[in-house]
Motif scaffolding. Sequence first.
Motif, PDB file in Angstrom:
ATOM      1  N   LYS A 170      11.112  24.774  57.045  1.00 61.29           N
ATOM      2  CA  LYS A 170      11.765  25.894  56.373  1.00 61.29           C
ATOM      3  C   LYS A 170      11.621  25.750  54.867  1.00 61.29           C
ATOM      4  CE  LYS A 170      15.325  27.000  59.812  1.00 61.29           C
ATOM      5  NZ  LYS A 170      16.762  27.287  60.019  1.00 61.29           N
TER       6      LYS A 170
ATOM      7  N   ASP B 243      12.999  44.596  52.936  1.00 65.42           N
ATOM      8  CA  ASP B 243      13.699  43.394  53.393  1.00 65.42           C
ATOM      9  C   ASP B 243      13.597  43.221  54.915  1.00 65.42           C
ATOM     10  OD1 ASP B 243      15.133  41.071  53.022  1.00 65.42           O
ATOM     11  OD2 ASP B 243      17.073  42.042  53.185  1.00 65.42           O
ATOM     12  N   PRO B 244      12.385  43.015  55.429  1.00 64.26           N
ATOM     13  CA  PRO B 244      12.225  42.827  56.874  1.00 64.26           C
ATOM     14  C   PRO B 244      12.869  41.521  57.334  1.00 64.26           C
ATOM     15  CG  PRO B 244      10.181  42.300  55.737  1.00 64.26           C
ATOM     16  CD  PRO B 244      11.101  42.884  54.705  1.00 64.26           C
ATOM     17  N   GLN B 245      13.400  41.527  58.547  1.00 66.15           N
ATOM     18  CA  GLN B 245      14.042  40.345  59.114  1.00 66.15           C
ATOM     19  C   GLN B 245      13.305  39.961  60.395  1.00 66.15           C
ATOM     20  OE1 GLN B 245      16.907  38.803  57.689  1.00 66.15           O
ATOM     21  NE2 GLN B 245      16.506  40.175  55.981  1.00 66.15           N
ATOM     22  N   SER B 246      12.853  38.735  60.458  1.00 70.35           N
ATOM     23  CA  SER B 246      12.207  38.222  61.652  1.00 70.35           C
ATOM     24  C   SER B 246      12.524  36.744  61.758  1.00 70.35           C
ATOM     25  CB  SER B 246      10.684  38.431  61.578  1.00 70.35           C
ATOM     26  OG  SER B 246      10.129  37.620  60.555  1.00 70.35           O
ATOM     27  N   HIS B 247      12.075  36.097  62.818  1.00 73.25           N
ATOM     28  CA  HIS B 247      12.393  34.676  62.964  1.00 73.25           C
ATOM     29  C   HIS B 247      11.546  33.811  62.034  1.00 73.25           C
ATOM     30  CE1 HIS B 247       8.888  34.978  65.655  1.00 73.25           C
ATOM     31  NE2 HIS B 247       8.707  33.701  65.424  1.00 73.25           N
TER      32      HIS B 247
ATOM     33  N   ASP C 272      10.031  30.401  57.799  1.00 70.96           N
ATOM     34  CA  ASP C 272      10.510  29.529  58.873  1.00 70.96           C
ATOM     35  C   ASP C 272       9.427  29.489  59.956  1.00 70.96           C
ATOM     36  OD1 ASP C 272      11.851  28.308  60.992  1.00 70.96           O
ATOM     37  OD2 ASP C 272      13.733  29.332  60.592  1.00 70.96           O
TER      38      ASP C 272
ATOM     39  N   GLN D 248      14.404  34.254  49.921  1.00 72.28           N
ATOM     40  CA  GLN D 248      13.441  34.733  50.900  1.00 72.28           C
ATOM     41  C   GLN D 248      12.996  33.496  51.678  1.00 72.28           C
ATOM     42  OE1 GLN D 248      12.453  38.006  51.164  1.00 72.28           O
ATOM     43  NE2 GLN D 248      13.710  38.672  49.453  1.00 72.28           N
TER      44      GLN D 248
ATOM     45  N   TYR E 295      10.340  35.076  58.832  1.00 75.17           N
ATOM     46  CA  TYR E 295      10.527  35.502  57.444  1.00 75.17           C
ATOM     47  C   TYR E 295      11.789  36.354  57.382  1.00 75.17           C
ATOM     48  CZ  TYR E 295       9.646  37.891  52.973  1.00 75.17           C
ATOM     49  OH  TYR E 295       9.749  38.392  51.707  1.00 75.17           O
ATOM     50  N   TYR E 296      12.741  35.928  56.585  1.00 75.49           N
ATOM     51  CA  TYR E 296      14.006  36.659  56.517  1.00 75.49           C
ATOM     52  C   TYR E 296      14.710  36.340  55.202  1.00 75.49           C
ATOM     53  CZ  TYR E 296      15.704  32.103  58.250  1.00 75.49           C
ATOM     54  OH  TYR E 296      15.949  30.758  58.422  1.00 75.49           O
ATOM     55  N   ARG E 297      15.746  37.103  54.926  1.00 71.83           N
ATOM     56  CA  ARG E 297      16.541  36.876  53.722  1.00 71.83           C
ATOM     57  C   ARG E 297      17.831  36.172  54.105  1.00 71.83           C
ATOM     58  NH1 ARG E 297      16.426  38.643  48.596  1.00 71.83           N
ATOM     59  NH2 ARG E 297      18.383  38.711  47.427  1.00 71.83           N
ATOM     60  N   TYR E 298      18.153  35.104  53.344  1.00 75.14           N
ATOM     61  CA  TYR E 298      19.419  34.408  53.522  1.00 75.14           C
ATOM     62  C   TYR E 298      20.009  34.168  52.138  1.00 75.14           C
ATOM     63  CZ  TYR E 298      22.906  30.852  54.427  1.00 75.14           C
ATOM     64  OH  TYR E 298      24.088  30.161  54.463  1.00 75.14           O
TER      65      TYR E 298
END
Length: 233
Positions: A222, A53-57, A69, A66, A59-62
Amino acid sequence: MNFLNTPALAILFFISPVSASFLGDALSYSELQYEVGDEKIWKVTSSNTLHDDPQSHYYYRYSDYQVFDVERSGKDKVRSELRQFPEWSVSGWRQMQAQVRLLETDLDEVTWMQLHRKSSSSVTPPLRLTLERRREHKGGVYKDYLFAVIHHKSSGYKRVPLGPRPDEDFQATIRVNNYQVQIGIDGTLVHVENVADWADYHCYFKVGLYASGGDADYGEAKMGVRELTFESK
């Protein structure tokens, strides 16, 4: 980040509930490709890292999504996409199905699903599903609309309107079988294409965002994916 608050044909095609757990299975056969500026910056995230579950500006999980952006500022294109592997032939039965939410964008054109092909050099994608902010096509004007952009060796590009962008979650399906491509939106078949000229291609699916318009463009796009499956028979 708040993903959710950012600002017709009648042939029955395919309706089936898909468990959200299948998203994890799809990630096992994917890598995340991120590009800014005509490959000046190119990053690939492996399937193992995607499960973490990598988080970046970009690609992220909300919540249950998935999220892809991307922002474009000028001529340099940008992408954040899951690339499925291994490759396959359009002679057999293959399918990508996803439950997605595609938000309105001020970019002229955004690609959100693809059937691509592997090559030793850069090649034209055989099939892209796009969101067009405004498109003049065969005497009509389409605003906030979904299109298929299909490329054949002999005839070049073909653009097919699929329907207006749904405001809520919707199901998108690309199915390949016996040298045909079928495109479905919310269980309705919206286009069928003979692709016998793709017989020698080594193909794969992609889902995510690619700011693909040809001219300089400015804005953000998005997309959220809740469920994703890659299937074969």
